[in-house]
Design an enzyme around this catalytic site. Structure first.
Site, PDB file in Angstrom:
ATOM      1  N   GLU A  19       0.402  -1.407   0.217  1.00 14.80           N
ATOM      2  CA  GLU A  19      -0.391   0.299  -0.212  1.00 14.80           C
ATOM      3  C   GLU A  19       0.751   0.895  -0.734  1.00 14.80           C
ATOM      4  O   GLU A  19       0.389   2.145  -0.681  1.00 14.80           O
ATOM      5  CB  GLU A  19      -1.586  -0.376   1.485  1.00 14.80           C
ATOM      6  CG  GLU A  19      -1.451  -0.937   0.905  1.00 14.80           C
ATOM      7  CD  GLU A  19      -2.985  -0.926   0.101  1.00 14.80           C
ATOM      8  OE1 GLU A  19      -3.128   0.281  -0.155  1.00 14.80           O
ATOM      9  OE2 GLU A  19      -3.196  -2.193  -0.252  1.00 14.80           O
ATOM     10  N   ASP A  28       4.267  -4.112  -5.825  1.00 19.40           N
ATOM     11  CA  ASP A  28       4.159  -5.899  -4.979  1.00 19.40           C
ATOM     12  C   ASP A  28       6.182  -5.281  -5.110  1.00 19.40           C
ATOM     13  O   ASP A  28       6.744  -5.655  -4.007  1.00 19.40           O
ATOM     14  CB  ASP A  28       4.309  -6.963  -6.140  1.00 19.40           C
ATOM     15  CG  ASP A  28       2.941  -6.469  -5.917  1.00 19.40           C
ATOM     16  OD1 ASP A  28       2.021  -6.747  -4.946  1.00 19.40           O
ATOM     17  OD2 ASP A  28       2.073  -7.576  -6.769  1.00 19.40           O
TER      18      ASP A  28
HETATM   19 ZN   LIG Z   1      -2.048  -2.481  -4.672  1.00 20.56          ZN
END
Ligand SMILES: [Zn+2]
Length: 416
Positions: free
Chosen positions: A278, A360
């Site tokens: 996030e 990621d």
């Molecule tokens: Zn995401």
């Protein structure tokens, strides 16, 4: 019927046909992979959980097919069927002034559209979500939520609508520029007050309790170069057992929110990995880019409306009397544009998936990539998300990469 009628009908037929076709493919693909867990997940996800995910995804997609068909019918009834014209006549019978008539027109239409959506919404929550064990809402809560959102629509939406219609009527040729500025300011304002004013109307937000988890999370936030104004836990379990975490607001209202359902399922390192992802969205400027895209597309939208609203063929093609009120032009444009922009959907989805990969990668720099893999597998399992989406359906709609591809990339990062 003019040439535009034919163009519109063809576009609607294509958009609806493609949507239904993709949905049918998706269900078929999922069902044909129902009996075998993909090899990469075989160690973590059992056949029962996999079958549940297949049935849950299929049920949601089938309901969606019904909604797609109804949407197309509603659009036809409102335009060619004379629906919008009838609503406008009704509004005109209540009010003389153009401004009040316009607001009444939009309000009546909004009520009708939410009534059309209500059975779908009810079935989604109390049919599908309940059948698969996710729903925690009572009918009372459902209608309380509906009442609250309607009240918010009245408190915030009505003044905005008044402002927009007033500017359309009074600002001459360049009205669309003024309307754009007001709408963008409104959207930013809503984002600003969402975490502190709007969200608490629906959920309880408690500051995260002191302890190991909070300490580790704060260390991660500092490591990523952030200062956080607040870590909050939301009682998501009140409505649903689906879990999530998000970053919300900006400036002083910035908050990091964890669903209690997420915290109860994941281990601390996995929670850190989800948070790092996030934070990645924020650090990689995804939030700002999305905002910029929204600002620009809103400008294009209102400019195009400015061009089209004086064209008789636009209204006549849709069986609306010309000249029309500003409210009619606005509504008509809002309803017709998505039929044509539908083919931009895969581009938007691709853009979003690119951001997910980037977030990621960011997460893998600050936390072990394997932790994010474990977290994702748990979330896929707990949320009964399908591991075997139809590739074309996924490419067209999915904001997140398919599980297998996303996890394979993370495994690769874990090895390097
Ligand atoms: Zn995401």
């Amino acid at each position: 019927m003019n040439a535009f009628s034919l163009v519109f009908l063809a576009a609607l037929a294509i958009a609806t046909g493609v949507r239904l076709w993709l949905a049918a493919r998706h269900v078929r693909h999922i069902q044909s992979h129902r009996e075998a867990v993909p090899a990469a997940f075989a160690g973590d996800i059992g056949i029962d959980a996999h079958r549940k995910a297949a049935d849950y995804s299929s049920a949601k997609t089938r309901l969606n097919m019904g909604a797609i068909a109804i949407d197309a019918i509603v659009l036809l009834v409102l335009t060619f069927g004379g629906g919008l014209q009838a609503i406008d006549n009704l509004a005109a019978s209540f009010f003389d002034g153009n401004l009040a008539r316009g607001v009444a027109f939009v309000a009546i239409l909004a009520v009708i559209l939410s009534l059309v959506d209500l059975p779908f919404s009810l079935y989604r929550t109390f049919g599908i979500e309940a059948r698969f064990g996710f729903n925690k809402m009572t009918l009372g809560m459902f209608f309380a939520d509906l009442a609250k959102s309607s009240a918010l629509g009245i408190v915030f939406g009505l003044p905005l609508l008044f402002a927009v219609l007033w500017l359309m009527a009074g600002m001459g040729e360049l009205w669309w520029l003024y309307v754009w500025a007001v709408v963008v300011a409104f959207m930013l304002f809503m984002q600003f007050i969402a975490p502190t004013v709007i969200a608490p109307l629906f959920n309880k937000f408690s500051p995260m309790q002191e302890g190991e988890m909070k300490k580790r999370i704060e260390e991660l936030i500092a490591r990523c170069g952030f200062t956080s104004k607040g870590l909050f836990v939301m009682d998501g379990s009140k409505r649903s057992s689906h879990g999530n975490a998000y970053f919300t607001g900006f400036g002083n209202s910035k908050r990091i929110v964890f669903f209690d359902t997420l915290l109860s399922r994941l281990e601390i390192p996995e929670i850190e990995a989800v948070l790092a992802h996030e934070l990645g969205h924020f650090r990689m400027r995804h939030v700002v880019k999305r905002l910029a895209l929204m600002v620009v597309s809103t400008l294009v939208f209102f400019w195009l409306l400015g061009v089209l609203m004086d064209q008789a063929w636009f209204y006549e093609g849709l069986h609306i009397a010309f000249p029309a009120t500003n409210a009619m032009s606005l509504v008509l444009f809002f309803m017709v544009v998505p039929v044509f922009t539908f083919l931009l959907q895969p581009l938007m989805a691709m853009y979003s998936r690119k951001h997910e990969f980037e977030a990621d990668e960011y997460a893998a720099r600050f936390t072990p990539a394997r932790d994010l893999v474990h977290a994702l597998v748990k979330l896929y399992k707990d949320n009964a998300s399908t591991l075997t989406p139809d590739p074309l359906h996924s490419a067209f709609y999915d904001s997140h990469p398919p599980a297998s591809i996303r996890i394979a990339r993370l495994e690769q990062l874990a090895r390097t």
